[in-house]
Write a protein that holds these residues in place. Structure first.
Motif, PDB file in Angstrom:
ATOM      1  N   GLU A 190       0.829  -1.200   0.000  1.00  0.00           N
ATOM      2  CA  GLU A 190       0.000   0.000   0.000  1.00  0.00           C
ATOM      3  C   GLU A 190       0.863   1.249   0.000  1.00  0.00           C
ATOM      4  OE1 GLU A 190      -3.714  -0.718   2.692  1.00  0.00           O
ATOM      5  OE2 GLU A 190      -2.056  -1.925   3.507  1.00  0.00           O
ATOM      6  N   ALA A 191       2.105   1.132   0.444  1.00  0.00           N
ATOM      7  CA  ALA A 191       3.079   2.222   0.395  1.00  0.00           C
ATOM      8  C   ALA A 191       4.412   1.633  -0.039  1.00  0.00           C
ATOM      9  CB  ALA A 191       3.205   2.901   1.749  1.00  0.00           C
ATOM     10  N   VAL A 192       5.092   2.312  -0.944  1.00  0.00           N
ATOM     11  CA  VAL A 192       6.322   1.794  -1.531  1.00  0.00           C
ATOM     12  C   VAL A 192       7.419   2.839  -1.399  1.00  0.00           C
ATOM     13  CG1 VAL A 192       7.421   0.881  -3.604  1.00  0.00           C
ATOM     14  CG2 VAL A 192       4.996   0.464  -3.203  1.00  0.00           C
ATOM     15  N   PHE A 193       8.581   2.404  -0.923  1.00  0.00           N
ATOM     16  CA  PHE A 193       9.757   3.264  -0.865  1.00  0.00           C
ATOM     17  C   PHE A 193      10.574   3.048  -2.139  1.00  0.00           C
ATOM     18  CE2 PHE A 193       9.237   2.239   3.826  1.00  0.00           C
ATOM     19  CZ  PHE A 193       8.396   3.323   4.026  1.00  0.00           C
ATOM     20  N   VAL A 194      10.731   4.099  -2.902  1.00  0.00           N
ATOM     21  CA  VAL A 194      11.427   4.051  -4.181  1.00  0.00           C
ATOM     22  C   VAL A 194      12.830   4.612  -4.004  1.00  0.00           C
ATOM     23  CG1 VAL A 194      11.362   4.807  -6.590  1.00  0.00           C
ATOM     24  CG2 VAL A 194       9.222   4.364  -5.360  1.00  0.00           C
ATOM     25  N   GLN A 195      13.817   3.980  -4.609  1.00  0.00           N
ATOM     26  CA  GLN A 195      15.187   4.488  -4.563  1.00  0.00           C
ATOM     27  C   GLN A 195      15.301   5.691  -5.492  1.00  0.00           C
ATOM     28  OE1 GLN A 195      18.090   2.992  -2.809  1.00  0.00           O
ATOM     29  NE2 GLN A 195      18.777   5.066  -3.257  1.00  0.00           N
ATOM     30  N   TYR A 196      15.659   6.851  -4.937  1.00  0.00           N
ATOM     31  CA  TYR A 196      15.804   8.045  -5.773  1.00  0.00           C
ATOM     32  C   TYR A 196      17.167   8.027  -6.461  1.00  0.00           C
ATOM     33  CZ  TYR A 196      15.559  12.843  -7.421  1.00  0.00           C
ATOM     34  OH  TYR A 196      15.518  13.961  -8.217  1.00  0.00           O
ATOM     35  N   ARG A 220      -5.847  -2.836  -9.450  1.00  0.00           N
ATOM     36  CA  ARG A 220      -5.852  -1.865  -8.365  1.00  0.00           C
ATOM     37  C   ARG A 220      -5.856  -0.436  -8.906  1.00  0.00           C
ATOM     38  NH1 ARG A 220      -1.047  -3.166  -4.326  1.00  0.00           N
ATOM     39  NH2 ARG A 220      -2.254  -1.700  -3.052  1.00  0.00           N
ATOM     40  N   ASP A 221      -6.353   0.479  -8.095  1.00  0.00           N
ATOM     41  CA  ASP A 221      -6.280   1.898  -8.418  1.00  0.00           C
ATOM     42  C   ASP A 221      -4.817   2.315  -8.355  1.00  0.00           C
ATOM     43  OD1 ASP A 221      -6.298   4.653  -8.540  1.00  0.00           O
ATOM     44  OD2 ASP A 221      -7.599   4.945  -6.796  1.00  0.00           O
ATOM     45  N   PRO A 222      -4.212   2.758  -9.448  1.00  0.00           N
ATOM     46  CA  PRO A 222      -2.777   3.069  -9.428  1.00  0.00           C
ATOM     47  C   PRO A 222      -2.409   4.197  -8.475  1.00  0.00           C
ATOM     48  CG  PRO A 222      -3.791   3.873 -11.446  1.00  0.00           C
ATOM     49  CD  PRO A 222      -4.810   2.993 -10.773  1.00  0.00           C
ATOM     50  N   GLN A 223      -3.355   5.107  -8.223  1.00  0.00           N
ATOM     51  CA  GLN A 223      -3.062   6.208  -7.313  1.00  0.00           C
ATOM     52  C   GLN A 223      -3.241   5.821  -5.848  1.00  0.00           C
ATOM     53  OE1 GLN A 223      -1.668   9.073  -8.259  1.00  0.00           O
ATOM     54  NE2 GLN A 223      -1.664   8.248 -10.349  1.00  0.00           N
ATOM     55  N   SER A 224      -3.718   4.599  -5.610  1.00  0.00           N
ATOM     56  CA  SER A 224      -3.911   4.172  -4.221  1.00  0.00           C
ATOM     57  C   SER A 224      -2.597   3.775  -3.565  1.00  0.00           C
ATOM     58  CB  SER A 224      -4.893   2.996  -4.149  1.00  0.00           C
ATOM     59  OG  SER A 224      -4.314   1.810  -4.707  1.00  0.00           O
ATOM     60  N   ILE A 225      -1.551   3.519  -4.361  1.00  0.00           N
ATOM     61  CA  ILE A 225      -0.252   3.157  -3.815  1.00  0.00           C
ATOM     62  C   ILE A 225       0.522   4.430  -3.511  1.00  0.00           C
ATOM     63  CG2 ILE A 225       1.929   1.976  -4.237  1.00  0.00           C
ATOM     64  CD1 ILE A 225       0.512  -0.012  -5.942  1.00  0.00           C
ATOM     65  N   ALA A 275      -3.561  14.960  10.345  1.00  0.00           N
ATOM     66  CA  ALA A 275      -4.583  13.938  10.176  1.00  0.00           C
ATOM     67  C   ALA A 275      -4.602  13.013  11.390  1.00  0.00           C
ATOM     68  CB  ALA A 275      -4.314  13.137   8.912  1.00  0.00           C
ATOM     69  N   THR A 276      -5.747  12.404  11.616  1.00  0.00           N
ATOM     70  CA  THR A 276      -5.909  11.470  12.730  1.00  0.00           C
ATOM     71  C   THR A 276      -6.528  10.179  12.208  1.00  0.00           C
ATOM     72  OG1 THR A 276      -8.085  12.400  13.274  1.00  0.00           O
ATOM     73  CG2 THR A 276      -6.168  13.338  14.420  1.00  0.00           C
ATOM     74  N   GLY A 277      -6.707   9.227  13.116  1.00  0.00           N
ATOM     75  CA  GLY A 277      -7.304   7.957  12.737  1.00  0.00           C
ATOM     76  C   GLY A 277      -6.269   6.862  12.636  1.00  0.00           C
ATOM     77  N   VAL A 290      -2.373   7.435   5.843  1.00  0.00           N
ATOM     78  CA  VAL A 290      -1.453   7.268   4.723  1.00  0.00           C
ATOM     79  C   VAL A 290      -2.187   7.189   3.382  1.00  0.00           C
ATOM     80  CG1 VAL A 290       0.213   5.680   3.660  1.00  0.00           C
ATOM     81  CG2 VAL A 290       0.377   6.223   6.093  1.00  0.00           C
ATOM     82  N   THR A 291      -3.272   6.426   3.321  1.00  0.00           N
ATOM     83  CA  THR A 291      -3.953   6.206   2.048  1.00  0.00           C
ATOM     84  C   THR A 291      -5.164   7.100   1.837  1.00  0.00           C
ATOM     85  OG1 THR A 291      -5.481   4.497   2.862  1.00  0.00           O
ATOM     86  CG2 THR A 291      -3.255   3.784   2.207  1.00  0.00           C
ATOM     87  N   GLY A 292      -5.672   7.689   2.916  1.00  0.00           N
ATOM     88  CA  GLY A 292      -6.873   8.497   2.793  1.00  0.00           C
ATOM     89  C   GLY A 292      -8.142   7.676   2.726  1.00  0.00           C
ATOM     90  N   GLY A 293      -8.031   6.362   2.888  1.00  0.00           N
ATOM     91  CA  GLY A 293      -9.194   5.488   2.844  1.00  0.00           C
ATOM     92  C   GLY A 293      -9.692   5.117   4.226  1.00  0.00           C
ATOM     93  N   GLY A 294     -10.294   3.934   4.315  1.00  0.00           N
ATOM     94  CA  GLY A 294     -10.811   3.472   5.589  1.00  0.00           C
ATOM     95  C   GLY A 294      -9.752   2.746   6.395  1.00  0.00           C
TER      96      GLY A 294
END
Length: 472
Positions: free
Chosen positions: A242-248, A270-275, A436-438, A444-448
């Motif tokens: 759901e979250a990816v660390f990319v090498q810059y 999957r929704d590409p913008q969800s990652i 943000a809270t929750g 991180v994703t803005g979802g549930g």
């Protein structure tokens, strides 16, 4: 305008990123066994609006010629750490909304142990936990510590990891229905037996039969993080993360890697913008640019070729100082002198073997590039305006979603960024006025709180109409 997500990359050790600065007067990282130090850092990040504190972790250490290098011990280079997962319940109690991500490998224990540990942490943090999934590291040192002769090959480890994650997801999502835990004192009923479903899983690497004993936690499944820019790593990320660390590396190359991850996610349905994609970033910021550059110069003066060599050997299995400094890394592959090349930290090898037709850097150039950088990808130095300008430009060029701050001087760097850069990012609308809270997933994703409907892990969800757990 895209919002900037922020995390902090740390290790519960003397030094982060494979560089050396723990003995600088600004740094508190040598206090890594002091719980109060971590509490202080976590509170700063919590109040500033960072999404999470990330702990890299592992059992290994740098190795050269099959043994611990003297510089690794003397310099504290990826050596001398404790288990960060044991810090998290206390840090969660001392903070209000900050999430916590901890690294755990897929090749050491059974998925049941990982599932139980993260479900427990998710309960104890109120749904603020994430799992950074790694397939291995530190060359053969970990394999030898656990009694094996050598580590599994790079792509094979990812195949095993896919199955490992599937079984962990089966435990989290496939045993307890949402309302199976009753906990009714008057009825004297703890759990509704009819809403508990037996796990039957038989794969190529792992098997399990029985019931997962931990009731569903606030997120059920921890937020799934993954780092790796190799082709196989990007495929794994598109399927699971759901979250990816990319090498810059460069802006265009990083943008290409982000686009590739999103395209692979689309292919997975999957929704590409969800990652959420992020890169590591070391920031030296001060009220004036001159002061920031002075601090950075003090840090750079602490680094040398030996530090770089120890770090790179521990990360990739390659001893740069044993190679011809006038040639590039292909000399090692051409000679066939190391079976480890490409088996760990593939992205930290590929970054020095360009495929766009440009010349590969020599070993001497690699040493110079990594000096003061270590495994960090991006380095920024300046006043708050300069840093904020650079962050915005990087976001716009690459389609990244945020940055993982890798401190040079521990808590002091976190406080500088929180007090100098965060207010400027808020003023520009790049961060919300109020943090943000929750749950961590919501932040991180803005979802549930639970896995998104299009995440492949949803196929393991048990419902009253599907009482047979998934198997492979």
């Amino acid at each position: 305008m895209k919002q900037i997500h922020l995390g902090v990359f740390e290790v519960a050790g003397t030094q982060v990123g494979g560089t050396r600065s723990w003995y600088h007067e600004r740094s508190d990282s040598v206090r890594n066994t002091d719980l109060d130090m971590w509490i202080g850092m976590a509170k700063i990040l919590d109040e500033a609006g960072f999404d999470f504190l990330f702990f890299a972790d592992g059992y290994g250490y740098p190795s050269k010629n099959g043994d611990l290098p003297e510089m690794a011990a003397r310099g504290g280079i990826n050596f001398g750490g404790i288990d960060p997962s044991l810090l998290i319940p206390t840090l969660a109690r001392e903070t209000k909304r900050l999430g916590f991500v901890v690294t755990s490998p897929t090749g050491i224990d059974h998925p049941l142990q990982t599932a139980r540990r993260f479900a427990t942490l998710d309960h104890l943090t109120g749904g603020r936990i994430g799992w950074n999934i790694v397939t291995g590291g530190s060359g053969n040192t970990v394999a030898e510590l656990f009694g094996h002769t050598e580590m599994m090959k790079h792509d094979d480890r990812y195949g095993q990891a896919d199955e490992y994650v599937d079984l962990a997801l089966t435990f989290w999502e496939g045993c307890w229905e949402d309302d199976a835990r009753v906990a009714d004192k008057e009825l004297e009923v703890f759990a509704d037996r009819s809403k508990l479903h037996r796990i039957e899983f038989s794969g190529s690497h792992f098997r399990s039969s029985g019931y997962f004993t931990v009731p569903p936690s606030p997120q059920r499944t921890p937020v799934l993080f993954q780092a790796g820019t190799s082709a196989r790593g990007r495929e794994f990320a598109s399927r699971n993360a759901e979250a990816v660390f990319v090498q810059y590396t460069t802006g265009p190359q990083t943008a290409a890697n982000v686009a590739d991850i999103r395209a692979r996610a689309t292919a997975q349905g999957r929704d590409p913008q969800s990652i959420v994609t992020m890169v590591g970033l070391s920031v030296t910021v001060a009220p004036t640019s001159a002061e920031a550059h002075r601090l950075r110069a003090e840090f750079d003066a602490m680094q040398n070729d030996e530090v770089v060599s120890v770090l790179y050997a521990g990360n990739t299995g390659i001893d740069l100082l044993a190679l011809d400094p006038s040639r590039d890394l292909t000399q090692l592959r051409d000679s066939g002198s190391s079976s480890l090349v490409g088996q760990i930290a593939q992205s930290n090898i590929d970054r020095f073997l360009p495929t766009d037709g440009t010349p590969a850097p020599t070993v001497r150039e690699i040493l110079d590039d990594l000096k003061g950088k270590g495994t960090r990808g991006l380095q920024l130095v300046g006043d708050p305006i300069e840093v904020a300008d650079a962050l915005e430009a990087i976001m716009d060029e690459t389609d990244l979603d945020g940055f993982l701050i890798e401190p040079l001087f521990g808590t002091a760097d976190c406080e500088d960024f929180a007090t100098l850069v965060v207010p400027e990012l808020r003023r520009r609308g790049r961060m919300p006025a109020s943090p943000a809270t929750g749950t961590l997933r919501a932040q991180v994703t803005g979802g549930g709180a639970h896995l998104a409907a299009d995440h492949p892990g949803r196929r393991f969800v048990v419902t009253p109409a599907a009482v047979t757990a998934a198997s492979v």
